[in-house]
Structures are given as structure tokens and as C-alpha cells.
Design a protein around this motif. Structure first.
Motif, PDB file in Angstrom:
ATOM      1  N   GLY A  47       1.013  -1.272   0.061  1.00 43.13           N
ATOM      2  CA  GLY A  47       0.058  -0.065  -0.130  1.00 43.13           C
ATOM      3  C   GLY A  47       0.760   1.291  -0.063  1.00 43.13           C
ATOM      4  N   GLN A  48       2.118   1.202  -0.568  1.00 43.41           N
ATOM      5  CA  GLN A  48       2.826   2.380  -0.726  1.00 43.41           C
ATOM      6  C   GLN A  48       2.476   3.238  -1.722  1.00 43.41           C
ATOM      7  N   SER A  49       2.670   4.502  -1.573  1.00 48.16           N
ATOM      8  CA  SER A  49       2.483   5.786  -2.663  1.00 48.16           C
ATOM      9  C   SER A  49       3.334   6.766  -2.264  1.00 48.16           C
ATOM     10  N   ALA A  50       3.266   7.866  -3.159  1.00 41.27           N
ATOM     11  CA  ALA A  50       4.028   9.018  -3.016  1.00 41.27           C
ATOM     12  C   ALA A  50       3.601   9.608  -1.459  1.00 41.27           C
ATOM     13  N   ARG A  51       2.667   9.422  -0.775  1.00 40.82           N
ATOM     14  CA  ARG A  51       2.325   9.903   0.268  1.00 40.82           C
ATOM     15  C   ARG A  51       3.281   9.692   1.472  1.00 40.82           C
ATOM     16  N   GLN A  52       3.786   8.304   1.512  1.00 46.17           N
ATOM     17  CA  GLN A  52       4.515   7.908   2.672  1.00 46.17           C
ATOM     18  C   GLN A  52       6.142   8.169   2.319  1.00 46.17           C
ATOM     19  N   ALA A  53       6.571   8.479   1.248  1.00 40.63           N
ATOM     20  CA  ALA A  53       7.796   8.951   1.151  1.00 40.63           C
ATOM     21  C   ALA A  53       8.566   9.739   2.256  1.00 40.63           C
ATOM     22  N   ALA A  54       7.665  10.822   2.562  1.00 42.21           N
ATOM     23  CA  ALA A  54       8.425  11.838   3.489  1.00 42.21           C
ATOM     24  C   ALA A  54       8.419  11.163   4.968  1.00 42.21           C
ATOM     25  N   ALA A  55       7.530  10.576   5.364  1.00 42.42           N
ATOM     26  CA  ALA A  55       7.427   9.871   6.459  1.00 42.42           C
ATOM     27  C   ALA A  55       8.457   8.590   6.711  1.00 42.42           C
ATOM     28  N   THR A  56       8.615   7.939   5.658  1.00 40.40           N
ATOM     29  CA  THR A  56       9.756   6.869   5.718  1.00 40.40           C
ATOM     30  C   THR A  56      11.123   7.450   5.476  1.00 40.40           C
ATOM     31  N   TYR A  57      11.309   8.501   4.950  1.00 52.35           N
ATOM     32  CA  TYR A  57      12.798   8.921   5.096  1.00 52.35           C
ATOM     33  C   TYR A  57      13.082   9.523   6.415  1.00 52.35           C
ATOM     34  N   GLU A  58      12.086  10.589   6.927  1.00 49.54           N
ATOM     35  CA  GLU A  58      12.225  11.041   8.221  1.00 49.54           C
ATOM     36  C   GLU A  58      12.528   9.856   9.151  1.00 49.54           C
ATOM     37  N   ALA A  59      11.929   8.853   9.181  1.00 49.41           N
ATOM     38  CA  ALA A  59      11.848   7.920  10.392  1.00 49.41           C
ATOM     39  C   ALA A  59      13.185   6.939   9.984  1.00 49.41           C
ATOM     40  N   LEU A  60      13.415   6.691   8.858  1.00 48.92           N
ATOM     41  CA  LEU A  60      14.684   5.878   8.771  1.00 48.92           C
ATOM     42  C   LEU A  60      15.760   6.305   8.484  1.00 48.92           C
TER      43      LEU A  60
END
Length: 422
Positions: A350-363
Motif C-alpha cells: 500500500g505504498q505511494s508518494a504519500r509515505q515517502a517523507a515519513a519513511t525517510y524521516e523515520a529511517l
């Protein structure tokens, strides 16, 4: 604790005194049983018994998490949760992953004293590297083969999962490679069925990928699902290699650690380890094992990538757990000069452009494969716009630009944000 011991940590829940419960774990999984037996000498226990290294009381619990647990014959019947750390001399089982697993996770979960018991983490001595090769390609080798650096690899999955012929699969792959995707994988349900035989499918797919590479210079990585019996997997690996493929995929829980060791020894390609079936091991907070412990076994056995779910995914896993899993894949298992056995985490579900920022911020890293199915092919502008939107989202995330601001300059990203809602 010395370098020749295996260390495992657990979460437990029990009505028995914690010291007694931990001692029963150590005894059950080394020299002992419920009673001292003839031949179990003090010298044997000193050399081979598991040790209780630490017990941390986490407080009382109101009700048992699992059915079937027992109560102590006398005294307090108050139930406690705790963290317990055990260690074993490696001489008990040698550098053997199957026998290690039997030791650290064998009968423990069935012991009546426990109403909950979950393996949380393991630490292995470097001696295991004398028998197991670990990942052959890992992050750097995968990036080199895909020719993608300084950003996530943008990936997708063949959908529908099953039902496509080899020719129809190749037609879909043609659209995806033209869209600019970096990585494509078979669905784990598609292996070698009569409607889509493996050899025919891979030959058809690789003709498309080779033609695209000849025209553009970019060879898209295709993870071909070769899951099967050992002889079948080795044959299928050779077929992928002969066709110029750059990746193979295997369902880890379906084949087991020994088969993965064999495949890794023969493989000349990165191994994409699919964790389907993982929920049976990891979903319960009171049973099974954590992904942190699980992935270490498979990294040592030789996978180069593995799935970690994704931020705001379609499954039940919480975001903190997803990020902890991904971070662990990138964390060395062994100290230098030994190889760290780092692998590429794969974000999906269920990944899309919406989760990119949160993924990078967390990882805090772009060392990952970002696999979006609907997030690419369901983009209003088509797959090429879907791929472009993901790249734009990640560029903005790394640059620290809010995604809404980036969308004003990038129509593909704006369309993705409008189409894919949380």
C-alpha cells in the motif's frame, strides 16, 4: 559473556517466580529436563548448560495472554511479564542455523509455565561465518546491478498476481520498464503454474528487459520467483542467469534455512527474500519471534533483500515496527573486520508518494527498495507518471521540502497526492 556463546533475549509472561521460570527455559533448551537425570554431571552442566544472563521484571499482568498455562503448586499466583536473556555455548550445536533455531526457539513456547513467550533478539558469534556466506550482493551490489545510486530504488509487482500468461506478463513488463521503474518482482503466488510456466515467463520477460536495455542503457532488475524444491530452484536460477537476469526471488518460509544455504552457495545473482507467512511467526505479541531476530537468520543464510512492510501499510504492523525492521536490515550483525551482512530493506504493501517523507524521516536513509503496485499503475497519468511522482516525492523528502510544496512544482506528484488517500 564470551565470543563463543549465542545470546538470545525473550519476552515472557508467567505465574511462576521469574528466577524459576528462566531456569526452566535454560534447562529445557540445554542439558536438563523437568528432573535431574543419570549422567547429567556437574561437569556437564558447567560445560553445556544454558545460562540465565539477565531477568528484568516488567510488572504484573491481569490475565494470561495465551491459553493452557499452568500455575505454581504453592505460593503467589501473581502473573508477571519480564525480559529474560539466556546464553549457550556454541559447542552445544555448532555453527548450524537449523540446530541454533531448535535451541533458541524449539520447545520453549509450549512450556506450561508460560502464558506468553516470544524471542526478541539474538546475537551470534562470528564463527557462524565459517559455514554461512551471508549476502553476496547486499545494498551496494544491488545498486550496482540496477545502476541506481543516491536514491531509493523504485519498484513494483506483477499484478494480477496469477492468471497472466507468459506473453501477457511480458507485455505488462514492457509498460513498466518504459515507465522508468528500477525493479519489478513476480508476486509470491506466481512460480511455475501450468498457465504461466517459469521458463517461458522468464524468457518472455527478459526479451523485453534486454530490448529496453539495448535502447536505453538501463537494465531493469526483475526478481523471478523460483521458489520450489532444491533441484527446481537451481535449474530456474540457471535459466534466469542464461537469459541475462539480475535477480531471483524465493519465499523464505516455504523453503527453509538449509535450502537457502544451498541456493546461496550456487547463486550468481542477488536473492530477494520474500517473507510471506511471516505473520504466523510475528503477529502475536505473546508468541513467535520478532522480525529483528528472524531476519538475522536469513541474512546469514544469504538473502540480499527482504520485505519489511511499509509506513501506513495495508496490513496490521505498526509504523515503529516497520522502521525498526528496516533499520535492523542495515545494521551490521558482526563487528569489523567481519562482514556486517547488511541487506536492502523492501518497503511495500500500500505504498505511494504519500509515505515517502515519513519513511525517510523515520529511517534516515535512501538504502531501500520502495515497491508500489497501485501507487504506480493506478496513477491517473499512467505508470510513467506514477514512477515520476515517487521520484519527486523522494527528492522532496531528502531535500526537506514539504510534499505539498513540491507538488505545486510537479504535476505528477500533485496528481498522486490527489489520487492516493490514506
Amino acid at each position: 559473556m564470551t565470543d563463543d556463546r549465542v545470546i538470545a533475549s525473550y519476552w515472557i509472561e508467567t505465574a511462576f517466580p521469574l528466577e524459576d521460570a528462566a531456569a526452566s527455559m535454560a534447562g529445557e533448551q540445554s542439558t536438563g529436563t523437568f528432573i535431574r537425570v543419570p549422567g547429567e554431571t556437574d561437569e556437564m552442566r558447567e560445560a553445556h548448560a544454558a545460562r540465565v544472563e539477565e531477568i528484568v521484571d516488567l510488572g504484573t499482568v491481569d490475565t494470561p495472554s495465551l491459553p493452557g498455562s499452568g500455575l505454581p503448586p504453592a505460593g503467589s499466583q501473581e502473573r508477571h511479564a519480564a525480559h529474560v536473556t539466556l546464553s549457550w555455548p556454541i559447542s552445544n550445536f555448532g555453527p548450524s542455523l537449523p540446530n541454533l533455531l531448535a535451541t533458541i526457539a524449539g520447545n520453549l513456547s509450549e512450556l506450561k509455565a508460560f502464558s506468553g513467550l516470544k524471542l526478541i533478539d539474538i546475537k551470534l558469534p562470528p564463527l557462524f561465518l565459517e559455514r554461512y556466506q551471508g549476502p553476496q550482493f547486499g545494498v551496494a551490489g544491488t545498486r550496482r546491478l540496477a545502476d541506481v545510486f543516491d536514491r531509493p530504488m523504485i519498484g513494483t509487482i506483477i499484478k494480477p498476481s496469477v492468471g497472466l500468461s507468459p506473453e501477457a506478463t511480458a507485455q505488462l513488463v514492457s509498460k513498466l520498464v518504459d515507465a522508468g521503474v528500477d525493479f519489478i518482482k513476480d508476486d509470491e503466488l506466481q512460480a511455475d503454474g501450468p498457465h504461466c510456466p517459469f521458463d517461458e515467463r522468464i524468457s518472455a520477460v527478459m526479451r523485453v528487459i534486454r530490448d529496453h536495455a539495448d535502447r536505453t542503457g538501463k537494465k531493469v532488475m526483475f526478481a523471478a520467483n523460483l521458489t520450489g524444491d532444491i533441484d527446481e530452484m537451481l535449474h530456474r536460477h540457471e535459466h534466469v542467469l542464461d537469459e541475462g537476469g539480475t535477480c531471483i526471488m524465493v519465499s523464505m518460509n516455504s523453503i527453509g534455512l538449509p535450502a537457502m544455504k544451498v541456493l546461496r552457495a550456487e547463486s550468481q545473482l542477488p536473492i530477494h527474500g520474500h517473507r510471506n507467512g511471516w505473520g504466523m511467526l510475528g503477529r502475536s505479541p505473546a508468541l513467535g519471534m520478532s522480525f529483528v531476530a528472524y531476519q538475522k537468520l536469513w541474512r546469514l543464510a544469504g538473502i540480499d533483500h527482504t520485505h519489511v512492510n511499509g509506513i501506513d501499510n495495508k496490513f496490521c504492523e505498526e509504523n515503529d515496527s516497520v522502521i525498526a525492521s528496516a533499520r535492523e536490515c542495515l545494521t551490521p550483525m558482526f563487528e569489523q573486520p567481519h562482514p556486517g551482512c547488511e541487506i536492502m530493506p523492501v518497503f511495500s504493501s500500500g505504498q505511494s508518494a504519500r509515505q515517502a517523507a515519513a519513511t525517510y524521516e523515520a529511517l534516515g536513509s535512501t538504502d531501500l527498495i520502495y515497491a508500489a503496485g497501485g501507487g504506480i499503475v493506478a496513477h491517473p497519468g499512467g505508470p510513467a507518471a506514477g514512477v515520476m511522482a515517487l521520484r519527486q516525492a523522494w527528492e522532496a523528502a531528502v531535500a526537506g521540502v514539504p510534499v505539498a510544496d513540491a507538488a505545486r512544482e510537479n504535476p505528477e506528484l500533485a496528481a498522486a497526492l490527489g489520487a492516493f488517500k490514506k
